[in-house]
Design a protein around this motif. Structure first.
Motif, PDB file in Angstrom:
ATOM      1  N   PHE A   1       0.836  -1.211   0.000  1.00 49.96           N
ATOM      2  CA  PHE A   1       0.000   0.000   0.000  1.00 49.96           C
ATOM      3  C   PHE A   1       0.866   1.253   0.000  1.00 49.96           C
ATOM      4  O   PHE A   1       2.005   1.239   0.461  1.00 49.96           O
ATOM      5  N   GLU A   2       0.270   2.288  -0.560  1.00 49.55           N
ATOM      6  CA  GLU A   2       0.958   3.583  -0.681  1.00 49.55           C
ATOM      7  C   GLU A   2      -0.064   4.654  -0.325  1.00 49.55           C
ATOM      8  O   GLU A   2      -1.267   4.398  -0.293  1.00 49.55           O
ATOM      9  N   GLN A   3       0.429   5.873  -0.110  1.00 55.91           N
ATOM     10  CA  GLN A   3      -0.508   6.995  -0.016  1.00 55.91           C
ATOM     11  C   GLN A   3      -1.316   7.037  -1.312  1.00 55.91           C
ATOM     12  O   GLN A   3      -0.735   6.911  -2.401  1.00 55.91           O
ATOM     13  N   THR A   4      -2.607   7.279  -1.207  1.00 52.73           N
ATOM     14  CA  THR A   4      -3.469   7.257  -2.391  1.00 52.73           C
ATOM     15  C   THR A   4      -2.951   8.189  -3.483  1.00 52.73           C
ATOM     16  O   THR A   4      -3.046   7.904  -4.675  1.00 52.73           O
ATOM     17  N   GLU A   5      -2.358   9.301  -3.049  1.00 58.60           N
ATOM     18  CA  GLU A   5      -1.894  10.307  -4.005  1.00 58.60           C
ATOM     19  C   GLU A   5      -0.849   9.770  -4.989  1.00 58.60           C
ATOM     20  O   GLU A   5      -0.740  10.244  -6.118  1.00 58.60           O
ATOM     21  N   VAL A   6      -0.061   8.774  -4.540  1.00 47.60           N
ATOM     22  CA  VAL A   6       0.973   8.205  -5.432  1.00 47.60           C
ATOM     23  C   VAL A   6       0.302   7.699  -6.711  1.00 47.60           C
ATOM     24  O   VAL A   6       0.792   7.914  -7.820  1.00 47.60           O
ATOM     25  N   PHE A   7      -0.847   7.036  -6.565  1.00 47.24           N
ATOM     26  CA  PHE A   7      -1.525   6.498  -7.744  1.00 47.24           C
ATOM     27  C   PHE A   7      -2.421   7.545  -8.402  1.00 47.24           C
ATOM     28  O   PHE A   7      -2.519   7.606  -9.625  1.00 47.24           O
ATOM     29  N   ALA A   8      -3.072   8.375  -7.576  1.00 40.98           N
ATOM     30  CA  ALA A   8      -3.965   9.391  -8.139  1.00 40.98           C
ATOM     31  C   ALA A   8      -3.158  10.308  -9.065  1.00 40.98           C
ATOM     32  O   ALA A   8      -3.579  10.631 -10.174  1.00 40.98           O
ATOM     33  N   ARG A   9      -1.958  10.712  -8.600  1.00 41.96           N
ATOM     34  CA  ARG A   9      -1.132  11.591  -9.423  1.00 41.96           C
ATOM     35  C   ARG A   9      -0.318  10.812 -10.447  1.00 41.96           C
ATOM     36  O   ARG A   9      -0.127  11.258 -11.567  1.00 41.96           O
ATOM     37  N   GLY A  10       0.167   9.634 -10.049  1.00 42.04           N
ATOM     38  CA  GLY A  10       1.048   8.864 -10.929  1.00 42.04           C
ATOM     39  C   GLY A  10       0.296   8.222 -12.077  1.00 42.04           C
ATOM     40  O   GLY A  10       0.630   8.410 -13.245  1.00 42.04           O
ATOM     41  N   VAL A  11      -0.737   7.454 -11.754  1.00 47.60           N
ATOM     42  CA  VAL A  11      -1.473   6.721 -12.799  1.00 47.60           C
ATOM     43  C   VAL A  11      -2.396   7.660 -13.561  1.00 47.60           C
ATOM     44  O   VAL A  11      -2.633   7.487 -14.757  1.00 47.60           O
ATOM     45  N   GLY A  12      -2.935   8.669 -12.858  1.00 44.99           N
ATOM     46  CA  GLY A  12      -3.750   9.674 -13.536  1.00 44.99           C
ATOM     47  C   GLY A  12      -5.218   9.624 -13.134  1.00 44.99           C
ATOM     48  O   GLY A  12      -5.848   8.562 -13.183  1.00 44.99           O
TER      49      GLY A  12
ATOM     50  N   MET B   1      -9.719   1.375  -7.557  1.00 48.47           N
ATOM     51  CA  MET B   1      -8.742   1.298  -6.476  1.00 48.47           C
ATOM     52  C   MET B   1      -9.385   0.848  -5.165  1.00 48.47           C
ATOM     53  O   MET B   1     -10.511   1.212  -4.842  1.00 48.47           O
ATOM     54  N   TYR B   2      -8.647   0.035  -4.439  1.00 42.87           N
ATOM     55  CA  TYR B   2      -9.031  -0.330  -3.072  1.00 42.87           C
ATOM     56  C   TYR B   2      -8.425   0.716  -2.156  1.00 42.87           C
ATOM     57  O   TYR B   2      -7.256   0.647  -1.797  1.00 42.87           O
ATOM     58  N   THR B   3      -9.241   1.714  -1.817  1.00 48.63           N
ATOM     59  CA  THR B   3      -8.770   2.849  -1.031  1.00 48.63           C
ATOM     60  C   THR B   3      -9.432   2.820   0.340  1.00 48.63           C
ATOM     61  O   THR B   3     -10.618   2.522   0.447  1.00 48.63           O
ATOM     62  N   PHE B   4      -8.666   3.068   1.376  1.00 51.80           N
ATOM     63  CA  PHE B   4      -9.219   3.059   2.737  1.00 51.80           C
ATOM     64  C   PHE B   4      -8.467   4.060   3.601  1.00 51.80           C
ATOM     65  O   PHE B   4      -7.351   4.467   3.273  1.00 51.80           O
ATOM     66  N   SER B   5      -9.117   4.440   4.695  1.00 47.99           N
ATOM     67  CA  SER B   5      -8.447   5.323   5.657  1.00 47.99           C
ATOM     68  C   SER B   5      -7.869   4.461   6.756  1.00 47.99           C
ATOM     69  O   SER B   5      -8.557   3.571   7.263  1.00 47.99           O
ATOM     70  N   ASP B   6      -6.623   4.719   7.144  1.00 49.35           N
ATOM     71  CA  ASP B   6      -6.064   3.945   8.258  1.00 49.35           C
ATOM     72  C   ASP B   6      -6.468   4.620   9.572  1.00 49.35           C
ATOM     73  O   ASP B   6      -7.193   5.615   9.577  1.00 49.35           O
ATOM     74  N   LYS B   7      -5.993   4.086  10.666  1.00 50.95           N
ATOM     75  CA  LYS B   7      -6.441   4.598  11.975  1.00 50.95           C
ATOM     76  C   LYS B   7      -5.978   6.030  12.228  1.00 50.95           C
ATOM     77  O   LYS B   7      -6.535   6.733  13.051  1.00 50.95           O
ATOM     78  N   GLY B   8      -4.953   6.456  11.480  1.00 55.45           N
ATOM     79  CA  GLY B   8      -4.500   7.840  11.608  1.00 55.45           C
ATOM     80  C   GLY B   8      -5.209   8.777  10.642  1.00 55.45           C
ATOM     81  O   GLY B   8      -4.816   9.927  10.499  1.00 55.45           O
ATOM     82  N   GLY B   9      -6.226   8.247   9.929  1.00 53.37           N
ATOM     83  CA  GLY B   9      -6.996   9.085   9.017  1.00 53.37           C
ATOM     84  C   GLY B   9      -6.318   9.335   7.684  1.00 53.37           C
ATOM     85  O   GLY B   9      -6.761  10.161   6.887  1.00 53.37           O
ATOM     86  N   ARG B  10      -5.212   8.624   7.416  1.00 52.28           N
ATOM     87  CA  ARG B  10      -4.544   8.784   6.117  1.00 52.28           C
ATOM     88  C   ARG B  10      -5.258   7.964   5.059  1.00 52.28           C
ATOM     89  O   ARG B  10      -5.718   6.863   5.343  1.00 52.28           O
ATOM     90  N   SER B  11      -5.323   8.499   3.853  1.00 50.04           N
ATOM     91  CA  SER B  11      -5.920   7.752   2.750  1.00 50.04           C
ATOM     92  C   SER B  11      -4.843   6.889   2.106  1.00 50.04           C
ATOM     93  O   SER B  11      -3.859   7.396   1.563  1.00 50.04           O
ATOM     94  N   LEU B  12      -5.046   5.586   2.178  1.00 52.78           N
ATOM     95  CA  LEU B  12      -4.074   4.631   1.610  1.00 52.78           C
ATOM     96  C   LEU B  12      -4.755   3.808   0.532  1.00 52.78           C
ATOM     97  O   LEU B  12      -5.980   3.645   0.539  1.00 52.78           O
ATOM     98  N   THR B  13      -3.964   3.281  -0.384  1.00 47.91           N
ATOM     99  CA  THR B  13      -4.520   2.478  -1.482  1.00 47.91           C
ATOM    100  C   THR B  13      -3.661   1.248  -1.710  1.00 47.91           C
ATOM    101  O   THR B  13      -2.429   1.356  -1.729  1.00 47.91           O
TER     102      THR B  13
END
Ligand code: HAM
Length: 445
Positions: free
Chosen positions: A66-77, A87-99
């Protein structure tokens, strides 16, 4: 999970799931299990890819699942199917958006920039990876929600010969496996700096505006953000509309044209057959210049066993300085499917070369015999659950063993082991301490 829809964890609807509470739990739809012997064939396919990469000087890179969602949102487009809906996107316990990673290139580039590969010299950095990837697609033959890719990424060089090398590594892996009916499609996507693609996209938009009444709803929408995707639409009206559309290779700048011609000349020199495919657009936004796909004629709609290309602008999309790259990924699941369809699945290694059949009081000695052989590097298994001698011999056969070592009451008394060559049927008694040498010699014949 943004991709979980209305389904229960196993992909069944709620009512069906409720009725089946007493049933054993099932795996998640689209995330296949691979049990022996299929798992061995799967590993053999993966190993062939990895071997081709290693032979060409690629070293392993491991990045997280998993990576920060932005890596794919910006990278893949943002306007790709992957980012829009898969994308399988979820928030972790710290409220970060991960994918969960839907592909490998953006994560590898993120890692390369984070660990300062551009400044370390010794470029190109040639990296390979293998692992699981996740896309919430509609499961069908060759299309899963969890799948395995082996990929290579060559970073830090714009040399067109590197594009050719990358294409050839994939081709050689598929050829080594005898993958049936592989066609290599290749195209150029132009560049985003100094902007030969943006000018072409304006031309294409103009053309699509003139054919708007033939386009489906999706393509009307795509026309603005990502008009190239109209080439990929399977609907008849859209296919008809783009039949006469201006094509990218006719609109690229001189630098891109020369780059493309050099790649093709290098493939010619390596005797690689390819099909120039000016309508090939791939489902990821980061591509510049070379793009390619390996398709197998024995697969249905999901015919691409692998694909890749150059991505000279990806590093900047991820916030770094310009750092070019080229790579591809092969789908292990889909390649195995193609091999299975053509009945050319790589044969599995035997599970054990030697199988110990020890019964009754001889069983503990049988285990220590097996352990001794394993410690001297011989793959050895043994019968459990104190079944009959006959059942043990059947198991030896099923394990694919070349040699059976039989320890019964008589052998126990005399301190010997009966060594049976399962290929010839010959057998003889050997002193316990001489078994390892005897078996080693026998396996060499
Ligand atoms: P891709 O074309 O999206 O490219 O995926 C590469 C391969 O992964 C496909 O050709 C296919 O064999 C397999 N694959 C993709 N999605 C699925 C799925 N849902 N089920 C089964 N197999 C699948 C990429 O991912 C790029 N990162 C490749 C690349 C590397 N480009 C440059 N470097």
């Amino acid at each position: 999970m943004s991709g979980s829809g209305q389904e229960d964890p196993a992909g069944r609807d709620a009512a069906e799931g409720a009725e089946q509470v007493a049933e054993p739990l099932e795996g998640v739809k689209g995330a296949p299990d691979r049990l022996p012997p299929e798992s061995a064939a799967f590993d053999a396919v993966q190993a062939a890819f990895v071997n081709a990469a290693r032979l060409a000087g690629y070293e392993r890179v491991r990045t997280p699942v998993f990576e920060q969602t932005e890596v794919f949102a910006r990278g893949v487009g943002g306007s790709t199917d992957i980012v829009e809906k898969e994308m399988y996107t979820f928030s972790d316990k710290g409220g970060r958006s991960l994918t969960l990673r839907p592909e490998g290139t953006a994560g590898v580039m993120r890692a390369a920039l984070e660990h300062h590969l551009p400044k370390q010299g010794n470029l190109p950095a040639k990296l390979w990876y293998a692992g699981t990837f996740y896309r919430h697609e509609k499961p069908q033959a060759g299309r899963q929600r969890e799948f395995v890719q082996v990929g290579i990424e060559a970073l830090g060089s714009e040399d067109p010969l590197l594009d050719a090398e990358v294409v050839i590594v994939g081709w050689d892996a598929l050829t080594a496996l005898a993958t049936p009916e592989v066609d290599l499609l290749i195209n150029t996507m132009g560049c985003t700096r100094p902007h030969c693609r943006p000018a072409y996209l304006d031309t294409l938009r103009g053309y699509l505006d003139d054919h708007a009444d033939e386009l489906c709803e999706d393509c009307l929408r795509r026309r603005t953000a990502n008009p190239l995707r109209v080439f990929d639409c399977k609907r008849e009206g859209c296919q008809g509309a783009v039949a006469q559309a201006p094509l990218l290779p006719d609109h690229v700048c001189d630098d891109c044209r020369v780059h493309h011609e050099t790649v093709l000349a290098a493939l010619d020199a390596a005797d690689l057959p390819y099909t120039p495919s000016p309508r090939l657009v791939r489902g990821l936004d980061y591509y510049t210049r070379t793009t390619f796909e390996y398709q197998s004629g024995v697969l249905g709609a999901q015919s691409a066993v692998g694909g890749g290309g150059r991505y000279d602008g990806l590093a900047e999309e991820l916030g770094g300085d310009r750092f070019p790259g080229v790579g591809f990924a092969l789908g292990v699941d889909r390649t195995l499917l193609a091999l299975e369809t053509a009945d050319v699945v790589p044969s599995a290694q035997p599970r054990a070369d030697v199988f110990v059949v020890a019964v009754g009081a001889a069983r503990p000695g049988g285990l220590s015999l097996a352990v001794d052989l394993r410690r001297s590097g011989i793959a050895c298994d043994l019968a459990f659950d104190d079944r009959s001698f006959k059942a043990g011999m059947k198991q030896a056969d099923r394990a694919g063993a070349r040699v059976a070592l039989i320890v019964g009451e008589q052998e126990l008394e005399t301190g010997t082991v009966t060594v049976k060559d399962l290929a010839s049927g010959e057998q003889r008694e050997v002193a316990r301490e001489a078994v390892s040498n005897d078996v080693t010699a026998l396996l060499r014949t």
